[in-house]
Write a protein that holds these residues in place. Structure first.
Motif, PDB file in Angstrom:
ATOM      1  N   ARG A 378      36.685 -10.297  19.374  1.00 19.42           N
ATOM      2  CA  ARG A 378      35.958 -11.467  19.849  1.00 19.42           C
ATOM      3  C   ARG A 378      35.853 -12.412  18.685  1.00 19.42           C
ATOM      4  NH1 ARG A 378      34.051 -15.488  22.493  1.00 19.42           N
ATOM      5  NH2 ARG A 378      31.832 -15.792  22.728  1.00 19.42           N
ATOM      6  N   PHE A 386      28.333 -28.808  19.150  1.00 23.38           N
ATOM      7  CA  PHE A 386      27.909 -28.264  20.432  1.00 23.38           C
ATOM      8  C   PHE A 386      26.394 -28.174  20.490  1.00 23.38           C
ATOM      9  CE2 PHE A 386      28.363 -26.127  24.294  1.00 23.38           C
ATOM     10  CZ  PHE A 386      27.725 -24.904  24.312  1.00 23.38           C
TER      11      PHE A 386
ATOM     12  N   VAL B  59      23.456 -18.532  19.741  1.00 25.55           N
ATOM     13  CA  VAL B  59      23.351 -17.529  20.801  1.00 25.55           C
ATOM     14  C   VAL B  59      24.755 -17.385  21.353  1.00 25.55           C
ATOM     15  CG1 VAL B  59      22.233 -16.921  22.962  1.00 25.55           C
ATOM     16  CG2 VAL B  59      21.069 -18.412  21.371  1.00 25.55           C
ATOM     17  N   HIS B  60      25.331 -16.237  21.216  1.00 24.98           N
ATOM     18  CA  HIS B  60      26.678 -16.099  21.739  1.00 24.98           C
ATOM     19  C   HIS B  60      26.870 -14.758  22.417  1.00 24.98           C
ATOM     20  CE1 HIS B  60      26.722 -15.185  17.360  1.00 24.98           C
ATOM     21  NE2 HIS B  60      27.336 -14.105  17.738  1.00 24.98           N
ATOM     22  N   GLY B  61      27.882 -14.665  23.204  1.00 23.43           N
ATOM     23  CA  GLY B  61      28.114 -13.487  24.014  1.00 23.43           C
ATOM     24  C   GLY B  61      29.332 -12.721  23.535  1.00 23.43           C
ATOM     25  N   VAL B  62      29.337 -11.436  23.840  1.00 26.79           N
ATOM     26  CA  VAL B  62      30.449 -10.563  23.478  1.00 26.79           C
ATOM     27  C   VAL B  62      30.726  -9.668  24.668  1.00 26.79           C
ATOM     28  CG1 VAL B  62      31.294  -8.910  21.781  1.00 26.79           C
ATOM     29  CG2 VAL B  62      29.510 -10.504  21.146  1.00 26.79           C
ATOM     30  N   TYR B  64      32.037  -6.029  25.413  1.00 27.62           N
ATOM     31  CA  TYR B  64      32.369  -4.784  24.736  1.00 27.62           C
ATOM     32  C   TYR B  64      33.280  -3.892  25.556  1.00 27.62           C
ATOM     33  CZ  TYR B  64      28.797  -5.647  21.224  1.00 27.62           C
ATOM     34  OH  TYR B  64      28.056  -6.171  20.194  1.00 27.62           O
ATOM     35  N   HIS B  74      24.166 -12.042  21.442  1.00 30.34           N
ATOM     36  CA  HIS B  74      23.688 -11.986  20.065  1.00 30.34           C
ATOM     37  C   HIS B  74      22.885 -13.228  19.743  1.00 30.34           C
ATOM     38  CE1 HIS B  74      27.175  -9.181  18.647  1.00 30.34           C
ATOM     39  NE2 HIS B  74      26.631  -8.778  19.772  1.00 30.34           N
ATOM     40  N   LYS B  89      20.580  -8.272  18.714  1.00 31.81           N
ATOM     41  CA  LYS B  89      21.608  -8.082  19.745  1.00 31.81           C
ATOM     42  C   LYS B  89      21.030  -7.364  20.931  1.00 31.81           C
ATOM     43  CE  LYS B  89      25.113  -7.497  16.259  1.00 31.81           C
ATOM     44  NZ  LYS B  89      26.222  -6.735  15.750  1.00 31.81           N
ATOM     45  N   GLN B 112      23.823 -23.141  24.921  1.00 33.33           N
ATOM     46  CA  GLN B 112      24.497 -21.931  24.467  1.00 33.33           C
ATOM     47  C   GLN B 112      24.394 -20.829  25.520  1.00 33.33           C
ATOM     48  OE1 GLN B 112      24.233 -21.249  20.188  1.00 33.33           O
ATOM     49  NE2 GLN B 112      22.621 -22.771  20.125  1.00 33.33           N
ATOM     50  N   GLU B 115      26.776 -21.546  28.185  1.00 31.81           N
ATOM     51  CA  GLU B 115      28.148 -21.173  27.846  1.00 31.81           C
ATOM     52  C   GLU B 115      28.366 -19.684  28.052  1.00 31.81           C
ATOM     53  OE1 GLU B 115      29.272 -21.718  23.825  1.00 31.81           O
ATOM     54  OE2 GLU B 115      31.243 -20.858  24.208  1.00 31.81           O
ATOM     55  N   MET B 119      31.179 -18.161  30.467  1.00 32.14           N
ATOM     56  CA  MET B 119      32.296 -17.392  29.956  1.00 32.14           C
ATOM     57  C   MET B 119      32.202 -15.905  30.271  1.00 32.14           C
ATOM     58  SD  MET B 119      34.480 -19.316  28.326  1.00 32.14           S
ATOM     59  CE  MET B 119      34.391 -20.761  29.312  1.00 32.14           C
ATOM     60  N   PHE B 120      30.979 -15.380  30.420  1.00 33.96           N
ATOM     61  CA  PHE B 120      30.844 -13.931  30.607  1.00 33.96           C
ATOM     62  C   PHE B 120      30.145 -13.539  31.897  1.00 33.96           C
ATOM     63  CE2 PHE B 120      32.427 -12.474  26.646  1.00 33.96           C
ATOM     64  CZ  PHE B 120      32.199 -13.501  25.757  1.00 33.96           C
ATOM     65  N   GLN B 144      36.059 -15.356  29.477  1.00 34.15           N
ATOM     66  CA  GLN B 144      36.170 -14.637  28.223  1.00 34.15           C
ATOM     67  C   GLN B 144      35.884 -13.156  28.334  1.00 34.15           C
ATOM     68  OE1 GLN B 144      34.123 -16.810  25.176  1.00 34.15           O
ATOM     69  NE2 GLN B 144      35.776 -18.287  25.056  1.00 34.15           N
TER      70      GLN B 144
END
Lengths: 420, 169, 246
Positions: A378, A386, B59-62, B64, B74, B89, B112, B115, B119-120, B144
């Protein structure tokens, strides 16, 4: 005035109409003659600095609410980078914020180097700093040219792009490309600077402060520029912090937060430079802070050239960086390393890392998650524009459309970074 | 950065306030990470704000995949005064991808979180305006995620033109 | 009034189609394709004119038909090509290089194209500078549709021509939804490269297009095509298929 008769269930227009303006429309109900007009600016609009679409609710000429709609240049960079090995992902990630390409590459390479725990040689760090600061000056010049164009001061565009051409010539001499140079690599830089490059950079830095003085003379005492920027659309520092705004916008409001000084990376602690800070956080301060940063960047470049250490320009760890070509003829291990690096790429130990740097627009960070293979699992770029874009609505509430345009210009949004 | 000891103390404080909030701590590459229970994210972040981490930087996503719980979010916190960073997390399963939104407390999370939803597919409960931000409004799928195909167009060559398959045909 | 024009006739030229026109030397065939009889009539009249046999009204009519029309087309094409109004349509990184052509070093004003119009109704050239995401594609098409004929489009950069660096779900090549006249490769193309592309377009508008090397060397039909029976057995042949996600 719709002409399309057949409508599908998932009609785009209907979805858009689902964006509710109700909370704003209630604002106008207690006064007579109050009529709110929702205007669509963009995505194709000369003043929106890229394909930014704004839904502006106007009361006469006064902006009551603003909703930015983005995604018109979304390129799936993060998804594409997952498909490529770390070396090959650098050009992809570089094209995100297209005015700060060295910074994109630096954030990504920094994150990867943190995961790999590989050390970057000092010469490479200084070269990175020189290129990044040149990129910062170039980004500010493009900002200045296009912002002045928005305000109506058209000749600034040609002057700023003239200087930008000088910087791009320097980039072309050191890496072969004007934009998206792929110069910053994992472990260092792609190759050493050519002979004579340092002198050319000094020629540039010798005349850049004079040029910046000329631009200041042209704009800073101009009555129209002052009236359009002084006291226009200020936003308090506390609001900015709540919105997560960083970079020149936050510094214009008085907070001297700059990652180069606060948590130095890549040898920035060796250089002596100041952080320009504004006092009121209005458009004028944003303008002045960026112009002042040009001078500071010139200072950093000069110091870096003075102190440029000798040594390798990329790490010696052959598992990460390609061996020099002459070794391939004599050393078997070099050949094997070269083969492995070019075909599969280096493997990165599993883990997650967030690497922030100071780009011309604020905190640019790269989050890389590695699952142990040669491709990142990732990649997320925390782009400053942004997050900064969220400040547009509070900034421009209650101001005129013309002030909205000026504020957008002073915000310096780069849509490539916003949409990724 | 709070060092490993500081991280453990922080985790202990959080556990004292709410026993189930902190699931794990990790000190990796000189940075502390707290893995928390999704339901407790707002209180955790408020507590950390009280400890000085008053700036939410990202703030973002993953995804796994294929490990479960699959979707992660996160939160990168920054303490400007003490020059500290901390990552918080959380992970939610695909079957129930609901996370309380922190936007009411931290306005920076607005776009964020949108988003991450886009995306997720993580649904943020309490977000004022959760809709797609980068993809078109009527797009189907969450790009994503790891099992979403990268997509793309086949590259066209002269042979394709000769066979009548070029884009403009 | 009969005018002696023998001097201007190339030896043996009067009977050939088109070379008879003294003033401009153009081929009349471009707008007269079709009726053979009509053509024969014109041929005879051309011969008559050159021998000085057409007089007065006939001569004037002949001149009007032949010389002025084609010269006018050429003149109009020349005017159009030297005064293109590009639309300000920057999408991504290529837009910065497009701004560079307006700047002083590669000065597009030398050629007359510096008047970038914001409104598509006033523009005749759309330079697609940058990657076209799927959200933006309908917008681009709408803007292209709003432009008035004659209009041209240049796909600048690799992303708009053919997905570029990012071959993924999010972007679309311009050829899929609108006609493109010139593709300029590069990522981003140097300003000089874009200028070269615009000048190629200018030549195309003047109806004097640069032919590719294949046409220039009469090499059509020499593209390497593996015959169908060898498709699967041919080795070391790059099979241009299934490159999505490359």
């Amino acid at each position: 005035m719709t002409t399309d008769v057949t409508r599908t269930a998932s009609d785009y227009r209907q979805m858009e109409e689902s964006i509710s303006m109700a909370p704003v429309e209630s604002l106008g109900t207690d006064e007579l003659d109050q009529e709110l007009l929702t205007l669509n600016m963009g995505p194709h609009h000369p003043a929106t600095h890229g394909v930014l679409r704004l839904l502006v609710t106007l009361d006469g000429e006064v902006v009551r609410d603003l909703k930015p709609i983005i995604g018109y240049v979304h390129t799936g960079i993060e998804k594409t980078a997952e498909d490529k090995s770390y070396w090959k992902a650098i050009p992809v990630v570089e094209r995100m914020d297209y005015l700060a390409y060295y910074f994109n590459a630096m954030a990504f390479c920094g994150a990867t180097e943190t995961l790999l725990e590989v050390e970057v040689p000092p010469r490479a760090q200084y070269l990175r700093v020189i290129h990044m600061e040149l990129n910062r000056i170039m980004s500010h010049l493009v900002w200045l040219g296009t912002s002045a164009l928005d305000l109506g001061a058209m000749s600034m565009f040609w002057y700023c792009f003239r200087d930008r051409e000088l910087i791009l010539d320097l980039f072309e001499q050191s890496s072969g490309q004007r934009m998206h140079t792929r110069y910053i690599q994992v472990g260092g830089v792609a190759e050493d600077i050519p002979r004579g490059w340092a002198e050319k950079v000094r020629e540039f830095t010798a005349q850049m402060p004079t040029r910046a003085d000329q631009y200041k003379d042209l704009l800073a005492n101009n009555e129209i520029v002052l009236q359009r920027l002084r006291g226009v659309c200020p936003l308090a520092e506390s609001e900015l912090l709540k919105l997560g705004v960083t970079g020149p916008l936050l510094r214009a409001a008085g907070n001297p937060w700059d990652l180069r000084k606060a948590t130095p990376y890549c040898s920035y602690e060796h250089f002596d430079f100041k952080i320009p800070v504004g006092s009121e956080g209005d458009n004028w301060d944003r303008f002045a802070v960026r112009v002042a940063e040009i001078y500071e960047s010139v200072k950093i470049i000069d110091q870096a050239l003075d102190g440029l250490p000798e040594g390798p320009w990329i790490t010696d760890d052959r598992k990460v960086a390609l061996p020099p070509r002459h070794e391939l003829a004599t050393s078997m291990e070099a050949l094997i390393h070269h083969f492995k690096l070019v075909t599969e790429g280096f493997r990165v130990p599993p883990g997650e890392v967030y690497y922030p740097i100071e780009s011309p627009r604020g905190e640019l960070a790269c989050f890389v998650r590695s699952d142990g293979s040669s491709k990142p699992a990732r990649v997320h770029m925390r782009d400053p524009s942004f997050v900064n874009l969220q400040a547009t609505a509070p900034m421009t509430e209650g101001s005129y459309i013309a002030d909205l345009i000026a504020t957008l210009a002073m915000l310096d949004p780069v849509l490539g970074g916003i949409d990724r | 950065m709070p060092d490993a000891v500081g991280l453990e103390l922080l985790a202990q404080e959080l556990r004292e306030a709410d026993a189930e909030s902190v699931l794990d701590t990790l000190y990796f590459r000189d940075k502390g990470q707290l893995i928390v229970n999704p339901a407790a994210i707002r209180t955790t972040l408020e507590h950390l704000r009280g400890k000085g981490f008053d700036a939410l930087m990202s703030v973002h996503g993953v995804d796994y995949h294929p490990e479960e719980p699959r979707l992660g979010v996160h939160y990168e916190l920054l303490d400007m005064g003490a020059l500290d960073r901390l990552t918080v997390k959380l992970r939610v399963p695909l079957a129930d991808p609901h996370v309380p939104s922190v936007t009411p407390d931290w306005p920076t999370a607005d776009h964020q979180e949108r988003e991450i939803y886009d995306m997720f597919g993580v649904i943020f409960d309490g977000h004022p305006d959760l809709r797609r931000i980068l993809m078109p409004e009527d797009y189907e799928g969450y790009p994503q995620r790891r099992d979403f195909p990268v997509g793309g167009e086949p590259v066209m060559f002269t042979i394709d033109e000769a066979e009548g398959k070029a884009y403009t045909q | 009034m009969a005018v002696k024009r023998e001097k201007l006739v190339a030896p043996g030229g009067s009977a050939q189609a088109g070379e008879a026109s003294p003033a401009s030397g153009t081929r009349p065939g471009s707008e007269l394709s079709g009726d053979k009889q009509d053509f024969r009539i014109r041929q005879l009249r051309a011969r008559d004119m050159l021998r000085g046999d057409l007089e007065g009204q006939e001569l004037e009519k002949y001149v009007e038909e032949r010389v002025l029309t084609t010269t006018m087309d050429k003149a109009v094409a020349w005017a159009r090509s030297n005064a293109l109004f590009p639309a300000t349509f920057g999408l991504a990184c290529c837009a910065i290089e497009m701004m560079s052509i307006v700047a002083a070093r590669v000065d597009v004003a030398r050629f007359g194209f510096e008047a970038f119009r914001a409104s598509p109704r006033q523009a005749d050239l759309l330079i697609l500078s940058g990657r076209i995401s799927i959200k933006m594609a309908p917008v681009v098409r709408r803007i292209y549709d709003q432009m008035l004929e004659p209009k041209w489009a240049i796909a600048m950069g690799a992303c708009s021509s053919s997905m570029g660096v990012f071959n993924n779900y999010a972007i679309v090549p311009a050829d899929k939804f609108m006609p493109v006249d010139v593709h300029v490769p590069g990522c981003p193309p140097r300003p000089e490269a874009l200028m070269h592309g615009i000048l190629k377009l200018r030549k195309m508008i003047q109806d004097d297009p640069d032919t590719g090397w294949r046409d220039g060397y009469h090499a059509r039909g020499t593209e390497e095509v593996v015959p169908a029976e060898h498709q699967d057995t041919a080795v070391n042949v790059f099979k241009p298929r299934n490159t999505a996600g490359a």
